[in-house]
Design a protein around this motif. Structure first.
Motif, PDB file in Angstrom:
ATOM      1  N   SER A  66       0.848  -1.189   0.000  1.00 15.13           N
ATOM      2  CA  SER A  66       0.000   0.000   0.000  1.00 15.13           C
ATOM      3  C   SER A  66       0.882   1.236   0.000  1.00 15.13           C
ATOM      4  O   SER A  66       2.105   1.160   0.167  1.00 15.13           O
ATOM      5  CB  SER A  66      -0.903   0.007   1.232  1.00 15.13           C
ATOM      6  N   LEU A  67       0.257   2.401  -0.167  1.00 11.06           N
ATOM      7  CA  LEU A  67       0.984   3.662  -0.111  1.00 11.06           C
ATOM      8  C   LEU A  67       1.716   3.789   1.227  1.00 11.06           C
ATOM      9  O   LEU A  67       2.884   4.200   1.282  1.00 11.06           O
ATOM     10  CB  LEU A  67      -0.004   4.816  -0.292  1.00 11.06           C
ATOM     11  N   GLU A  68       1.042   3.413   2.313  1.00 16.19           N
ATOM     12  CA  GLU A  68       1.648   3.511   3.640  1.00 16.19           C
ATOM     13  C   GLU A  68       2.808   2.531   3.789  1.00 16.19           C
ATOM     14  O   GLU A  68       3.843   2.868   4.373  1.00 16.19           O
ATOM     15  CB  GLU A  68       0.593   3.257   4.714  1.00 16.19           C
ATOM     16  N   ASP A  69       2.659   1.314   3.250  1.00 12.10           N
ATOM     17  CA  ASP A  69       3.751   0.336   3.309  1.00 12.10           C
ATOM     18  C   ASP A  69       4.982   0.859   2.566  1.00 12.10           C
ATOM     19  O   ASP A  69       6.117   0.737   3.047  1.00 12.10           O
ATOM     20  CB  ASP A  69       3.319  -0.994   2.690  1.00 12.10           C
ATOM     21  N   MET A  70       4.755   1.436   1.377  1.00 13.23           N
ATOM     22  CA  MET A  70       5.873   1.956   0.600  1.00 13.23           C
ATOM     23  C   MET A  70       6.540   3.126   1.314  1.00 13.23           C
ATOM     24  O   MET A  70       7.770   3.260   1.278  1.00 13.23           O
ATOM     25  CB  MET A  70       5.402   2.366  -0.799  1.00 13.23           C
ATOM     26  N   PHE A  71       5.740   3.962   1.969  1.00 15.22           N
ATOM     27  CA  PHE A  71       6.316   5.061   2.743  1.00 15.22           C
ATOM     28  C   PHE A  71       7.218   4.522   3.848  1.00 15.22           C
ATOM     29  O   PHE A  71       8.327   5.030   4.062  1.00 15.22           O
ATOM     30  CB  PHE A  71       5.207   5.928   3.344  1.00 15.22           C
ATOM     31  N   LYS A  72       6.759   3.487   4.560  1.00 14.00           N
ATOM     32  CA  LYS A  72       7.573   2.923   5.638  1.00 14.00           C
ATOM     33  C   LYS A  72       8.858   2.304   5.098  1.00 14.00           C
ATOM     34  O   LYS A  72       9.935   2.460   5.684  1.00 14.00           O
ATOM     35  CB  LYS A  72       6.753   1.900   6.421  1.00 14.00           C
ATOM     36  N   ALA A  73       8.756   1.613   3.961  1.00 16.86           N
ATOM     37  CA  ALA A  73       9.942   0.960   3.403  1.00 16.86           C
ATOM     38  C   ALA A  73      10.974   1.986   2.939  1.00 16.86           C
ATOM     39  O   ALA A  73      12.171   1.843   3.217  1.00 16.86           O
ATOM     40  CB  ALA A  73       9.542   0.048   2.242  1.00 16.86           C
ATOM     41  N   VAL A  74      10.533   3.030   2.231  1.00 17.86           N
ATOM     42  CA  VAL A  74      11.495   4.029   1.767  1.00 17.86           C
ATOM     43  C   VAL A  74      12.032   4.831   2.953  1.00 17.86           C
ATOM     44  O   VAL A  74      13.186   5.289   2.937  1.00 17.86           O
ATOM     45  CB  VAL A  74      10.882   4.951   0.691  1.00 17.86           C
ATOM     46  N   SER A  75      11.237   4.961   4.023  1.00 17.33           N
ATOM     47  CA  SER A  75      11.724   5.651   5.222  1.00 17.33           C
ATOM     48  C   SER A  75      12.875   4.890   5.864  1.00 17.33           C
ATOM     49  O   SER A  75      13.856   5.486   6.312  1.00 17.33           O
ATOM     50  CB  SER A  75      10.586   5.826   6.235  1.00 17.33           C
ATOM     51  N   VAL A  76      12.762   3.566   5.904  1.00 12.97           N
ATOM     52  CA  VAL A  76      13.851   2.750   6.441  1.00 12.97           C
ATOM     53  C   VAL A  76      15.100   2.926   5.570  1.00 12.97           C
ATOM     54  O   VAL A  76      16.218   3.096   6.077  1.00 12.97           O
ATOM     55  CB  VAL A  76      13.435   1.275   6.522  1.00 12.97           C
ATOM     56  N   THR A 280      13.162  12.515  -1.299  1.00 16.73           N
ATOM     57  CA  THR A 280      12.085  13.247  -1.972  1.00 16.73           C
ATOM     58  C   THR A 280      10.916  12.317  -2.275  1.00 16.73           C
ATOM     59  O   THR A 280       9.743  12.706  -2.134  1.00 16.73           O
ATOM     60  CB  THR A 280      12.613  13.877  -3.271  1.00 16.73           C
ATOM     61  N   PHE A 281      11.194  11.108  -2.691  1.00 20.20           N
ATOM     62  CA  PHE A 281      10.185  10.061  -2.878  1.00 20.20           C
ATOM     63  C   PHE A 281       9.406   9.868  -1.577  1.00 20.20           C
ATOM     64  O   PHE A 281       8.166   9.857  -1.554  1.00 20.20           O
ATOM     65  CB  PHE A 281      10.913   8.784  -3.303  1.00 20.20           C
ATOM     66  N   GLN A 282      10.119   9.746  -0.484  1.00 20.06           N
ATOM     67  CA  GLN A 282       9.506   9.574   0.838  1.00 20.06           C
ATOM     68  C   GLN A 282       8.594  10.747   1.181  1.00 20.06           C
ATOM     69  O   GLN A 282       7.463  10.564   1.653  1.00 20.06           O
ATOM     70  CB  GLN A 282      10.604   9.434   1.890  1.00 20.06           C
ATOM     71  N   GLU A 283       9.083  11.962   0.942  1.00 26.31           N
ATOM     72  CA  GLU A 283       8.314  13.156   1.303  1.00 26.31           C
ATOM     73  C   GLU A 283       7.034  13.270   0.488  1.00 26.31           C
ATOM     74  O   GLU A 283       5.969  13.637   1.019  1.00 26.31           O
ATOM     75  CB  GLU A 283       9.213  14.383   1.129  1.00 26.31           C
ATOM     76  N   LEU A 284       7.100  12.940  -0.801  1.00 27.03           N
ATOM     77  CA  LEU A 284       5.890  12.983  -1.625  1.00 27.03           C
ATOM     78  C   LEU A 284       4.879  11.940  -1.165  1.00 27.03           C
ATOM     79  O   LEU A 284       3.672  12.217  -1.115  1.00 27.03           O
ATOM     80  CB  LEU A 284       6.250  12.777  -3.094  1.00 27.03           C
ATOM     81  N   LEU A 285       5.340  10.747  -0.818  1.00 29.51           N
ATOM     82  CA  LEU A 285       4.415   9.724  -0.302  1.00 29.51           C
ATOM     83  C   LEU A 285       3.736  10.208   0.973  1.00 29.51           C
ATOM     84  O   LEU A 285       2.537   9.982   1.175  1.00 29.51           O
ATOM     85  CB  LEU A 285       5.161   8.417  -0.043  1.00 29.51           C
ATOM     86  N   ALA A 286       4.498  10.898   1.837  1.00 34.82           N
ATOM     87  CA  ALA A 286       3.892  11.427   3.066  1.00 34.82           C
ATOM     88  C   ALA A 286       2.783  12.424   2.743  1.00 34.82           C
ATOM     89  O   ALA A 286       1.706  12.403   3.368  1.00 34.82           O
ATOM     90  CB  ALA A 286       4.962  12.096   3.938  1.00 34.82           C
ATOM     91  N   LEU A 287       3.002  13.289   1.759  1.00 31.89           N
ATOM     92  CA  LEU A 287       1.974  14.249   1.361  1.00 31.89           C
ATOM     93  C   LEU A 287       0.723  13.537   0.864  1.00 31.89           C
ATOM     94  O   LEU A 287      -0.409  13.911   1.204  1.00 31.89           O
ATOM     95  CB  LEU A 287       2.509  15.179   0.265  1.00 31.89           C
ATOM     96  N   MET A 288       0.907  12.505   0.047  1.00 28.09           N
ATOM     97  CA  MET A 288      -0.239  11.790  -0.511  1.00 28.09           C
ATOM     98  C   MET A 288      -1.004  11.036   0.572  1.00 28.09           C
ATOM     99  O   MET A 288      -2.242  10.963   0.548  1.00 28.09           O
ATOM    100  CB  MET A 288       0.226  10.823  -1.599  1.00 28.09           C
ATOM    101  N   ILE A 289      -0.281  10.466   1.537  1.00 32.82           N
ATOM    102  CA  ILE A 289      -0.947   9.762   2.641  1.00 32.82           C
ATOM    103  C   ILE A 289      -1.762  10.739   3.472  1.00 32.82           C
ATOM    104  O   ILE A 289      -2.921  10.489   3.800  1.00 32.82           O
ATOM    105  CB  ILE A 289       0.095   9.026   3.511  1.00 32.82           C
ATOM    106  N   PHE A 290      -1.164  11.874   3.812  1.00 32.02           N
ATOM    107  CA  PHE A 290      -1.904  12.904   4.554  1.00 32.02           C
ATOM    108  C   PHE A 290      -3.149  13.334   3.789  1.00 32.02           C
ATOM    109  O   PHE A 290      -4.223  13.510   4.367  1.00 32.02           O
ATOM    110  CB  PHE A 290      -1.001  14.120   4.800  1.00 32.02           C
ATOM    111  N   ARG A 291      -2.997  13.524   2.475  1.00 32.28           N
ATOM    112  CA  ARG A 291      -4.138  13.967   1.667  1.00 32.28           C
ATOM    113  C   ARG A 291      -5.247  12.917   1.689  1.00 32.28           C
ATOM    114  O   ARG A 291      -6.428  13.238   1.852  1.00 32.28           O
ATOM    115  CB  ARG A 291      -3.669  14.233   0.236  1.00 32.28           C
ATOM    116  N   GLN A 292      -4.895  11.652   1.526  1.00 29.55           N
ATOM    117  CA  GLN A 292      -5.911  10.606   1.486  1.00 29.55           C
ATOM    118  C   GLN A 292      -6.550  10.368   2.844  1.00 29.55           C
ATOM    119  O   GLN A 292      -7.696   9.916   2.924  1.00 29.55           O
ATOM    120  CB  GLN A 292      -5.292   9.311   0.940  1.00 29.55           C
TER     121      GLN A 292
END
Length: 358
Positions: A66-76, A280-292
């Motif tokens: 999911s979007l959240e899973d990908m955010f966590k993986a790129v954050s690591v 930057t990939f991580q930051e954009l995913l965070a924006l999209m998660i917040f938006r959703q």
């Protein structure tokens, strides 16, 4: 006993990934691992993700990305890149038996080819095809450790001086620029300065990750040279790697990259995604998660992706845009392929002239 954190959420008795997760749980537990998030019901936020990372000794990401899973993986991965002490020696394995992680790996592979990811990311985010191979890979990586990210400190660990000059009352709002702090190609640096300068001249404050190098440093320079108000946030261990730019009007020191992102989002009214790397990939995913999630921090805040085209017509962010098109709704972000389209795209989407009180 060592603790592994599982990603993913099981939606019910008929979830297609339920049996895979059950097998993973059995194999890991039988091999001596304690398991966090076994039921898949723990939520990760910017406020708690550092704690979740700190308390685990390894990470396993499950199918059904999911979007959240990908955010966590790129954050690591970003933590590995920036030498986060809380990730030292903690391996990560991604079970990609359904191919749902392919777009994620595709983005990282594209950025690696472009040079904004220097590391061989597959040596850090290890891939597995079966639950059994997850156990084998995780055990081997636990014994051998995480590869060296190949980065060195350029600053000492002294705390930077905190400055806090409030935005002037005439500002229309603040535009946050997420971008690379490592990309040093002259044409990209020129783009960064141009964006920072355009933001200031259009009557907006400019917010960034407060890095001295790469496009990030160029954005700050462009805004400062144009007489603009500039704000930024950074964390001690990244400052040691990248330094701080000169001329910041306000600087918000934060303890980790997640609260750093949060304060940048909180102080901004719009966002520009310039060429960048995993961060930057991580930051954009965070924006999209917040938006959703309907988070008020993203209400009425446009997101513009600058998809810089090369001489062959290939966009810098093509794979990322393809990934987002599969998980986002129309209107959650807009793409600009020309520099001169970035500010008009922001201005046309702001609901009104905004107050700098935000």
């Amino acid at each position: 006993m060592a603790k592994v954190r599982l990603s993913g959420t099981i939606t019910g008795a008929h979830d297609p990934h339920r049996s895979t997760r059950a097998k993973l749980l059995y194999l890991l537990y039988d091999a001596g691992w304690d398991i966090y998030n076994s039921n898949g019901d723990q939520r990760i936020t910017l406020s708690n993700i550092e704690k979740k990372i700190t308390e685990a000794d390894g990470f396993v990401f499950t199918p059904g990305a999911s979007l959240e899973d990908m955010f966590k993986a790129v954050s690591v991965f970003v933590g590995y890149q920036t030498l986060d002490k809380h990730l030292r020696g903690k391996p990560t394995v991604i079970l990609n038996s359904d191919g749902s992680w392919d777009p994620f790996y595709g983005v990282l592979g594209h950025l690696h080819k472009l040079g904004t990811i220097k590391q061989e990311f597959r040596e850090f985010l290890l891939s597995a095809d079966t639950p059994e191979s997850v156990l084998t890979t995780l055990t081997g990586a636990w014994q051998t450790g995480v590869p060296d990210a190949g980065r060195e400190k350029i600053e000492d660990s002294m705390m930077p001086q905190v400055v806090d000059e409030p935005p002037p009352s005439h500002l229309l709002g603040n535009v946050c620029v997420f971008c690379s702090a490592t990309l040093e190609e002259e044409s990209y640096l020129s783009d960064g300065e141009s964006v920072g300068r355009a933001i200031a001249r259009a009557g907006f404050g400019c917010i960034s990750g407060a890095g001295k190098s790469g496009i990030m440093g160029a954005v700050v320079k462009g805004s400062v040279d144009a007489g603009g108000w500039t704000g930024g946030s950074n964390v001690p261990h990244i400052i040691e790697l990248e330094g701080l730019p000169k001329g910041l009007s306000s600087f918000w020191l934060r303890p980790d990259i997640y609260t750093r992102m949060e304060v940048m989002i909180e102080h901004s009214n719009a966002f520009v995604i310039m060429p960048g790397g995993a961060g930057t990939f991580q930051e954009l995913l965070a924006l999209m998660i917040f938006r959703q999630q309907g988070n008020p921090l993203m209400q009425d805040k446009p997101v513009v992706i600058y998809n810089r085209q090369n001489r062959n017509g290939i966009g810098f962010w093509d794979p990322l845009i393809d990934l987002l098109d599969g998980v986002c709704q129309p209107g959650e972000f807009v793409v600009a392929t020309e520099m001169e389209d970035i500010l008009p795209a922001i201005q046309s989407r702001l609901p009104q002239v905004v107050s700098n009180a935000s």
